[in-house]
Design an enzyme around this catalytic site. Structure first.
Site, mmCIF file in Angstrom:
data_model
loop_
_atom_site.group_PDB
_atom_site.id
_atom_site.type_symbol
_atom_site.label_atom_id
_atom_site.label_comp_id
_atom_site.label_asym_id
_atom_site.label_seq_id
_atom_site.Cartn_x
_atom_site.Cartn_y
_atom_site.Cartn_z
ATOM 1 N N GLY A 128 -10.658 28.820 -2.186
ATOM 2 C CA GLY A 128 -10.521 28.861 -3.641
ATOM 3 C C GLY A 128 -10.251 27.488 -4.210
ATOM 4 N N ASP A 129 -9.100 27.351 -4.833
ATOM 5 C CA ASP A 129 -8.723 26.090 -5.477
ATOM 6 C C ASP A 129 -7.523 25.434 -4.792
ATOM 7 O OD1 ASP A 129 -6.830 27.962 -6.199
ATOM 8 O OD2 ASP A 129 -6.730 27.346 -8.290
ATOM 9 N N GLU A 130 -7.345 25.702 -3.522
ATOM 10 C CA GLU A 130 -6.198 25.175 -2.775
ATOM 11 C C GLU A 130 -6.643 24.128 -1.760
ATOM 12 O OE1 GLU A 130 -3.562 29.283 -2.905
ATOM 13 O OE2 GLU A 130 -4.483 28.651 -1.028
#
Length: 167
Positions: A128-130
């Protein structure tokens, strides 16, 4: 080699054709171009250790690099640092502007992160956005603070993605 001089992988099968008395009469060679299979195998190996969108190391490769960094730090009497980065409101961007814009944003984030760390450090996309950033050979906590400040500054700059400017 191909006629143009390019080296390529091939599979060679050799069969012997024998005469009535059992002696080899001639040999049959069958060549198979393995280029596509070799490329597919390399792609599979890459995807096993990297994120397909960004090309960054994945969790598995990060774990390996962390073990190596810890061992090196113990030998060199230095330290390692782990930084965790999560993008705020990324889901909103993906949902409202679409996945292509979200993907472009992630790629731009990666380029900015790369400009903030050394080549010997590791940036890993966890999903994801990690992201996780592994800093090697850290001499003091000020070095980590400087990297964090640089990342904070670069991420605070607007992202211009086509017709969209994201802050």
């Amino acid at each position: 080699r191909r006629k143009n001089g390019e080296i390529y992988p091939e599979w060679l099968a050799v069969s012997v054709v024998r005469a009535h008395d059992g002696r080899p009469q001639y040999y049959v060679y069958i060549y198979s171009d393995m280029s596509e299979r070799h490329a597919a195998q390399q792609r599979i190996e890459f995807l096993a250790h990297h994120d397909p969108l960004t090309g960054l190391p994945n969790r598995l490769l990060l774990r390996d690099r962390m073990a190596q960094a810890k061992a090196l730090a113990a030998r060199m009497h230095s330290r390692v640092a782990l930084m965790f980065l999560d993008l705020d409101r990324f889901k909103t961007i993906n949902d409202s502007l679409g996945h292509p814009v979200g993907d472009a944003l992630l790629k731009e984030v990666v380029e900015r992160l790369k400009s903030c760390v050394r080549e010997s450090d590791t940036i890993s996309r966890q999903g994801g956005d990690e992201f996780v950033i592994l800093l090697n050979d850290v001499r003091d906590s000020d070095a980590v603070s400087r990297v964090a400040d640089k990342i904070h500054q670069r991420m605070g700059e607007p992202f211009v993605l086509g017709a969209h400017s994201l802050i």
